[in-house]
Design a protein around this motif. Structure first.
Motif, PDB file in Angstrom:
ATOM      1  N   GLY A 130      51.037  44.057  52.863  1.00 26.00           N
ATOM      2  CA  GLY A 130      49.780  44.622  52.388  1.00 26.00           C
ATOM      3  C   GLY A 130      49.658  44.646  50.871  1.00 26.00           C
ATOM      4  N   PRO A 131      48.435  44.533  50.336  1.00 22.79           N
ATOM      5  CA  PRO A 131      48.204  44.640  48.885  1.00 22.79           C
ATOM      6  C   PRO A 131      48.029  46.100  48.468  1.00 22.79           C
ATOM      7  CG  PRO A 131      46.160  44.058  49.971  1.00 22.79           C
ATOM      8  CD  PRO A 131      47.203  44.159  51.058  1.00 22.79           C
ATOM      9  N   TYR A 132      49.127  46.834  48.430  1.00 24.11           N
ATOM     10  CA  TYR A 132      49.074  48.269  48.186  1.00 24.11           C
ATOM     11  C   TYR A 132      48.887  48.621  46.708  1.00 24.11           C
ATOM     12  CZ  TYR A 132      51.741  47.612  52.501  1.00 24.11           C
ATOM     13  OH  TYR A 132      52.182  47.167  53.731  1.00 24.11           O
ATOM     14  N   ASP A 133      49.082  47.642  45.820  1.00 19.80           N
ATOM     15  CA  ASP A 133      49.091  47.927  44.379  1.00 19.80           C
ATOM     16  C   ASP A 133      48.276  46.856  43.646  1.00 19.80           C
ATOM     17  OD1 ASP A 133      49.618  48.796  41.835  1.00 19.80           O
ATOM     18  OD2 ASP A 133      51.770  48.336  41.876  1.00 19.80           O
ATOM     19  N   LEU A 134      46.956  46.974  43.693  1.00 19.72           N
ATOM     20  CA  LEU A 134      46.098  45.985  43.043  1.00 19.72           C
ATOM     21  C   LEU A 134      46.310  45.978  41.533  1.00 19.72           C
ATOM     22  CD1 LEU A 134      42.634  46.288  44.865  1.00 19.72           C
ATOM     23  CD2 LEU A 134      44.572  44.795  45.396  1.00 19.72           C
ATOM     24  N   GLN A 135      46.288  47.149  40.929  1.00 24.12           N
ATOM     25  CA  GLN A 135      46.353  47.232  39.473  1.00 24.12           C
ATOM     26  C   GLN A 135      47.721  46.820  38.926  1.00 24.12           C
ATOM     27  OE1 GLN A 135      45.312  51.076  37.880  1.00 24.12           O
ATOM     28  NE2 GLN A 135      45.748  50.471  35.775  1.00 24.12           N
ATOM     29  N   GLY A 136      48.790  47.233  39.601  1.00 22.48           N
ATOM     30  CA  GLY A 136      50.122  46.982  39.068  1.00 22.48           C
ATOM     31  C   GLY A 136      50.763  45.687  39.519  1.00 22.48           C
ATOM     32  N   GLN A 137      50.328  45.140  40.671  1.00 24.90           N
ATOM     33  CA  GLN A 137      50.988  43.965  41.227  1.00 24.90           C
ATOM     34  C   GLN A 137      50.015  42.827  41.556  1.00 24.90           C
ATOM     35  OE1 GLN A 137      54.267  43.371  41.644  1.00 24.90           O
ATOM     36  NE2 GLN A 137      54.867  45.339  40.783  1.00 24.90           N
ATOM     37  N   GLU A 138      49.059  43.074  42.445  1.00 26.02           N
ATOM     38  CA  GLU A 138      48.262  41.968  42.990  1.00 26.02           C
ATOM     39  C   GLU A 138      47.387  41.290  41.940  1.00 26.02           C
ATOM     40  OE1 GLU A 138      47.260  39.269  45.945  1.00 26.02           O
ATOM     41  OE2 GLU A 138      48.807  40.837  45.970  1.00 26.02           O
ATOM     42  N   VAL A 139      46.648  42.067  41.154  1.00 24.68           N
ATOM     43  CA  VAL A 139      45.783  41.448  40.146  1.00 24.68           C
ATOM     44  C   VAL A 139      46.598  40.800  39.032  1.00 24.68           C
ATOM     45  CG1 VAL A 139      43.969  41.867  38.444  1.00 24.68           C
ATOM     46  CG2 VAL A 139      43.784  42.867  40.727  1.00 24.68           C
ATOM     47  N   PRO A 140      47.626  41.448  38.462  1.00 21.78           N
ATOM     48  CA  PRO A 140      48.446  40.741  37.478  1.00 21.78           C
ATOM     49  C   PRO A 140      49.063  39.450  38.019  1.00 21.78           C
ATOM     50  CG  PRO A 140      48.878  43.089  37.354  1.00 21.78           C
ATOM     51  CD  PRO A 140      48.006  42.886  38.554  1.00 21.78           C
ATOM     52  N   ALA A 141      49.377  39.428  39.335  1.00 21.78           N
ATOM     53  CA  ALA A 141      49.981  38.234  39.926  1.00 21.78           C
ATOM     54  C   ALA A 141      49.024  37.048  39.960  1.00 21.78           C
ATOM     55  CB  ALA A 141      50.485  38.541  41.334  1.00 21.78           C
ATOM     56  N   LEU A 142      47.722  37.309  39.838  1.00 20.89           N
ATOM     57  CA  LEU A 142      46.754  36.213  39.740  1.00 20.89           C
ATOM     58  C   LEU A 142      46.949  35.416  38.458  1.00 20.89           C
ATOM     59  CD1 LEU A 142      43.450  38.085  40.734  1.00 20.89           C
ATOM     60  CD2 LEU A 142      44.787  36.550  42.194  1.00 20.89           C
ATOM     61  N   PHE A 143      47.491  36.053  37.442  1.00 17.39           N
ATOM     62  CA  PHE A 143      47.592  35.449  36.114  1.00 17.39           C
ATOM     63  C   PHE A 143      48.995  34.971  35.756  1.00 17.39           C
ATOM     64  CE2 PHE A 143      44.233  38.684  36.105  1.00 17.39           C
ATOM     65  CZ  PHE A 143      43.141  37.902  35.777  1.00 17.39           C
ATOM     66  N   ASP A 144      50.020  35.432  36.463  1.00 14.28           N
ATOM     67  CA  ASP A 144      51.389  35.066  36.082  1.00 14.28           C
ATOM     68  C   ASP A 144      52.038  34.073  37.045  1.00 14.28           C
ATOM     69  OD1 ASP A 144      52.236  36.548  38.312  1.00 14.28           O
ATOM     70  OD2 ASP A 144      52.835  38.300  37.124  1.00 14.28           O
ATOM     71  N   GLY A 145      51.262  33.537  37.998  1.00 18.00           N
ATOM     72  CA  GLY A 145      51.777  32.493  38.875  1.00 18.00           C
ATOM     73  C   GLY A 145      52.357  32.964  40.183  1.00 18.00           C
ATOM     74  N   ARG A 146      52.466  34.269  40.403  1.00 17.47           N
ATOM     75  CA  ARG A 146      53.024  34.744  41.670  1.00 17.47           C
ATOM     76  C   ARG A 146      52.061  34.565  42.837  1.00 17.47           C
ATOM     77  NH1 ARG A 146      54.213  40.605  40.978  1.00 17.47           N
ATOM     78  NH2 ARG A 146      52.822  40.448  39.166  1.00 17.47           N
ATOM     79  N   VAL A 147      50.756  34.487  42.573  1.00 15.14           N
ATOM     80  CA  VAL A 147      49.769  34.156  43.589  1.00 15.14           C
ATOM     81  C   VAL A 147      49.332  32.709  43.369  1.00 15.14           C
ATOM     82  CG1 VAL A 147      47.434  34.608  44.445  1.00 15.14           C
ATOM     83  CG2 VAL A 147      48.963  36.517  43.919  1.00 15.14           C
TER      84      VAL A 147
END
Length: 422
Positions: free
Chosen positions: A249-266
């Motif tokens: 689940g995407p439990y942490d949009l601000q700390g994990q999911e959204v930053p991951a859009l920019f650092d290559g993890r997504v």
């Protein structure tokens, strides 16, 4: 193209092919199922339900039989999706429920969902809530298509429990657009689905006990956590939370999911799909922009809302949008998203508190290190937060599996976990 990105594209191609085949099969199976199940038809509700001051919330409008499988057919369905079927003891019967609920503004509306019952086992059944992952096409909702999204329903029902799988608002046969990642309305739709399932199961001669086991995948993992919180707080006196087992689940949009859009993890394909869907849906609630051109570059600004109207296939949406998030968004909005404030930050925060509580029941979080849709950091944040509140929680790291692979590996483990708790 990196190996991870190639894996993501190959996974999605296979995913779309399976969905197309499953959709055709579902039409045939629904027709075959109608005759033997017709005797179990349920009459529409004539009045209000039971859910307290909200009156009609959860009231059953209609029940439609959609499938009738013996145990061998269930095992074949699961094997075709590379899912272990060692707990599949019974066949299943599934029904589309239409029920009353409320929209994000609290106005009356209807929604649909899938109730799946075992063909055998105990007379009174414990109830599993299964909340599904991101889907942009309303016709792929659990009650509408015999697709991979039904894997948890068939697994849990064939193990001897009833399963309530909401389509959410605006998917399946529910009216209006889907308020993607609006946690509050996803929980109300899921809770009201439990109420409708309770009524339908009783009329079908398989009453539920009131014990609820909550699971969900991807978007639905986040919803399952929030639903568990609502049930434990006494949202409905008929239901008692017994265990929680969300997957990826995407439990942490601000700390994990959204930053991951920019650092290559997504991966790029998923990042473009998710952020487009989230911005369009959340803009209806929080008003990030007045014109899509304020957020999306040309030519995507002129087509993004049309592509995400619930009637387009995921492949059409992906092909109609940019190849990367940077090429999708205007430079100004790209910076805003990397450093959210105001309504953007508020919208993320509204979804980021599903793990901020102490469940009185055992919790298992399932995730994979190879997931480039919802990175495992989301689950690690949730585990730390729950533990800080004193919960009995454990994260099951499935290793190097991708997003949908985490569902295939985890879903049978969830059934075994529920069996141990029960």
């Amino acid at each position: 193209m990196s190996d991870e990105t190639r894996k993501s594209h190959e996974s999605r191609s296979s995913w779309r092919t399976r969905r197309g085949l499953a959709g055709a099969a579902a039409l045939l199976l629904a027709g075959l199922a109608a005759a033997p199940v017709a005797a179990a038809a349920v009459q529409p509700d004539s009045g209000g339900h039971t859910g307290g001051p909200t009156g009609h919330r959860g009231a059953l409008v209609s029940v439609t039989p959609v499938v009738d499988h013996d145990a061998a057919q269930v095992r074949a369905f699961l094997a075709g999706r590379h899912v272990a079927a060692d707990r599949a003891r019974y066949g299943v019967r599934a029904y589309r429920l239409t029920y009353r609920t409320v929209d994000p503004q609290g106005r009356p509306t209807t929604a649909t969902g899938l109730l799946t019952l075992p063909r055998g086992g105990a007379h009174r059944l414990d109830l599993v809530s299964d909340t599904h992952g991101t889907m942009v096409t309303r016709g792929y909702a659990p009650s509408a298509s015999e697709d991979t999204g039904r894997v948890p329903s068939y697994l849990n029902a064939s193990a001897g429990r009833a399963v309530a799988a909401p389509d959410y608002l605006g998917l399946g046969e529910g009216p209006g657009p889907h308020p993607y990642m609006d946690t509050r309305s996803s929980v109300t739709a899921s809770l009201d689905m439990l109420r409708a399932a309770r009524t339908a199961a009783a009329r079908l001669g398989r009453p539920v006990t009131g014990d609820v086991y909550a699971t969900g995948f991807s978007q639905g993992g986040q919803v399952a956590m929030a639903l568990g919180k609502a049930l434990q707080s006494g949202a409905d006196r008929h239901f008692r939370l017994k265990a929680l087992a969300p997957i990826s689940g995407p439990y942490d949009l601000q700390g994990q999911e959204v930053p991951a859009l920019f650092d290559g993890r997504v991966n790029d394909t998923s990042g473009v799909l998710y952020i487009s869907y989230w911005l369009v849906a959340q803009n209806r609630l929080h008003h990030f922009y007045g014109d899509p051109a304020e957020a999306f570059r040309a030519p995507y600004a002129s087509r993004v809302e049309r592509l995400l109207d619930g009637g387009h296939e995921q492949g059409e949406v992906v092909e109609g949008l940019a190849p990367t998030v940077r090429k999708l968004l205007t430079p100004t909005f790209y910076v805003r998203l990397r450093h959210p404030a105001g309504w953007l930050l508020a919208a993320m925060g509204a979804a980021d508190h599903t793990c901020d509580w102490k469940p009185d029941v055992p919790v298992r979080l399932y995730a994979g290190d190879g997931d480039t849709d919802v990175p495992i950091g989301n689950a690690r944040t949730c585990e730390r937060t729950l533990a800080r509140f004193g919960a009995r929680v454990r994260l099951v790291d499935q290793g190097d599996v991708d997003h949908f692979g985490s569902l295939a590996v985890s879903a049978p483990q969830v059934v075994r976990f529920f069996d141990r708790v029960g």
